[in-house]
Design a protein around this motif. Structure first.
Motif, short mmCIF file in Angstrom:
data_model
loop_
_atom_site.label_atom_id
_atom_site.label_comp_id
_atom_site.label_asym_id
_atom_site.label_seq_id
_atom_site.Cartn_x
_atom_site.Cartn_y
_atom_site.Cartn_z
N LEU A 1 30.65 26.69 42.02
CA LEU A 1 31.11 27.89 41.31
C LEU A 1 32.63 27.81 41.16
CD1 LEU A 1 28.94 30.68 43.00
CD2 LEU A 1 28.63 29.69 40.73
N ILE A 2 33.08 27.86 39.92
CA ILE A 2 34.51 27.69 39.63
C ILE A 2 35.04 28.96 38.99
CG2 ILE A 2 36.21 26.25 38.43
CD1 ILE A 2 33.96 24.08 38.28
N GLU A 3 36.01 29.58 39.64
CA GLU A 3 36.64 30.80 39.11
C GLU A 3 37.80 30.42 38.19
OE1 GLU A 3 35.39 33.70 39.83
OE2 GLU A 3 34.07 33.13 41.49
N GLY A 4 37.87 31.07 37.04
CA GLY A 4 38.96 30.78 36.10
C GLY A 4 39.02 31.82 35.00
N ARG A 5 39.63 31.45 33.90
CA ARG A 5 39.84 32.39 32.81
C ARG A 5 39.68 31.68 31.47
NH1 ARG A 5 41.79 37.46 32.97
NH2 ARG A 5 42.23 37.17 35.19
N LEU A 6 39.17 32.39 30.47
CA LEU A 6 39.01 31.85 29.13
C LEU A 6 40.30 32.05 28.35
CD1 LEU A 6 36.60 30.51 27.63
CD2 LEU A 6 36.24 32.69 26.48
N ASP A 7 40.69 31.04 27.58
CA ASP A 7 41.89 31.13 26.75
C ASP A 7 41.76 32.29 25.77
OD1 ASP A 7 43.56 30.28 24.19
OD2 ASP A 7 44.36 29.16 25.89
N GLU A 8 42.87 32.90 25.41
CA GLU A 8 42.83 34.05 24.50
C GLU A 8 42.59 33.64 23.05
OE1 GLU A 8 46.30 36.40 24.98
OE2 GLU A 8 45.75 37.11 26.98
N ILE B 1 37.70 23.12 30.49
CA ILE B 1 36.37 22.89 29.91
C ILE B 1 36.27 23.59 28.56
CG2 ILE B 1 33.88 23.10 30.27
CD1 ILE B 1 34.40 23.41 33.24
N ASP B 2 35.84 22.85 27.55
CA ASP B 2 35.58 23.43 26.24
C ASP B 2 34.22 24.12 26.28
OD1 ASP B 2 35.09 24.06 23.60
OD2 ASP B 2 35.55 22.07 22.81
N ALA C 1 37.50 36.42 25.42
CA ALA C 1 38.85 35.84 25.31
C ALA C 1 39.80 36.50 26.31
CB ALA C 1 39.38 36.02 23.89
N GLY C 2 40.49 35.67 27.08
CA GLY C 2 41.46 36.17 28.05
C GLY C 2 40.84 36.74 29.31
N LYS C 3 39.52 36.73 29.43
CA LYS C 3 38.85 37.36 30.57
C LYS C 3 38.50 36.34 31.66
CE LYS C 3 36.87 41.21 27.96
NZ LYS C 3 35.62 41.92 27.58
N ALA C 4 38.36 36.86 32.87
CA ALA C 4 37.96 36.02 34.00
C ALA C 4 36.49 35.66 33.88
CB ALA C 4 38.22 36.76 35.31
#
Length: 357
Positions: A241-248, A260-261, A274-277
């Motif tokens: 499980l990898i925590e991160g954020r999506l590009d805006e 990751i695309d 977009a922009g969300k965790a």
């Protein structure tokens, strides 16, 4: 046999809510497994169905008849305990016959039922022995046989294999599956062992903190977990499980040095995230070693567990620890830096604790 229905079942001990609005059904002849960690409410739920505990709210019915207001002896259920609960001073035959004698069945009928159950469980040669003369597997068979002779509407199993060693547990799982196929009994079975659940269960109910997290077949729960808890709890080794954020501005997920695309995985409206965790889940067998062009990240090999048929490779990617499952023939060395990738279709995406797609 019969159909079990549980509706909005609640159990509290003082201010502590052990079960919260639990609802599910077990079809006639179905093998249903309650799966969850220790303390999630599995045993309490089973005891409520058996009548050994009183519910704080909700309803339990068996074959359309409400049973939650009936005493245990009138519910027509058989309970197989984790500890076997055999009478040490009685022979195997006497242990299996005991409940039938309490019901004052004719001795000929008792003898027939006990011998049929013993033959089914392959313990005919142990009928005159005492429990202390038996192996753990044989004692478990006696406990199951004691339930079978009662011919109940539903069988309740409380982690019956947990006291056995690993190899015996594996063989007993197969025996229980065969037994169910022969009897077509309605079974409600609880365990914390996901291998048991996935081997035995036609339906699996995942419990956590007194709530149902997901209900479905083993393959459905494994392939499409409803939330990060289910994704990590069901499957061995555990899901990464990898925590991160999506590009805006584009469907690219970032976490530390990993990128990751997700345009394929989030084909339907990635803009809403977009922009969300996000939490990206990927099972160890789906984490692949990559070439230069399609890599998500670089990682260093820390530990290699060689299991013969395959290998578990523990990786360090910046601050993250990841686990990959690779074939035994694939060459990899401790300290080696490798590139990682995976198939977008095999990713599991979660937002605010729920599956995205």
């Amino acid at each position: 046999m019969a159909k079990l229905a549980v509706r909005n079942l609640t159990k509290t001990f003082g201010a502590n809510a052990v079960l919260r609005e639990i609802s599910f059904e077990v079809a006639d002849g179905e093998f249903c497994v309650l799966l969850g960690p220790s303390g999630c409410g599995k045993t309490t739920l089973l005891r409520l169905v058996a009548g050994l505990e009183e519910a704080s709210g909700g309803m339990i019915s068996l074959d359309g008849q409400r049973i939650d207001d009936l005493p245990p002896q009138k519910r027509d259920v058989a309970f197989v305990f984790q500890s076997y609960a055999l009478y040490p001073h009685m022979s195997v035959y006497e242990n299996m016959a005991f409940s039938l004698r309490l019901r004052r069945l004719p001795e000929d009928g008792i003898r027939q039922r006990v011998r049929e159950a013993a033959r089914l469980l392959e313990i005919e040669g142990q009928l005159e022995q005492k429990p202390q003369e038996l192996s753990g597997g044989q004692r478990q068979r006696v406990a199951v046989g004691r339930a079978i002779v009662r011919q109940p509407k539903i069988f309740l199993f409380d982690e019956p294999l947990s006291n056995l060693d690993a190899s015996l547990r594996a063989s007993m799982r197969v025996e229980l599956a065969r037994l169910h196929r022969r009897l077509r009994a309605t079974i409600l079975y609880i365990t914390h062992d996901q291998a048991e659940a996935m081997t035995l269960g036609e339906k699996i109910i995942v419990l956590h903190e007194g709530k149902i997290q997901q209900l479905g077949s083993s393959s459905a729960i494994y392939r499409r977990p409803a939330n990060p808890f289910v994704g990590r709890f069901v499957g061995s080794p555990q899901m990464n499980l990898i925590e991160g954020r999506l590009d805006e501005k584009r469907a690219v997920f970032r976490s530390g040095g990993l990128e990751i695309d997700l345009s394929e995985a989030l084909s339907e409206g990635w803009e809403g995230y977009a922009g969300k965790a996000l939490t990206v889940g990927i099972r160890p067998e789906d984490l692949l070693f990559a070439g230069r062009d399609d890599a998500w990240a670089q990682a260093e090999v820390e530990i290699i567990e060689d299991l013969g048929s395959d290998r578990f490779v523990h990786l360090r990617c910046g601050e993250m620890e990841l686990l990959a499952r690779i074939p035994a023939h694939m060459a990899v060395n401790r300290g080696e830096v490798i590139r990682l990738t995976g198939k977008p279709s095999r990713l599991h995406l979660f937002h605010q604790g729920k599956r995205v797609q």
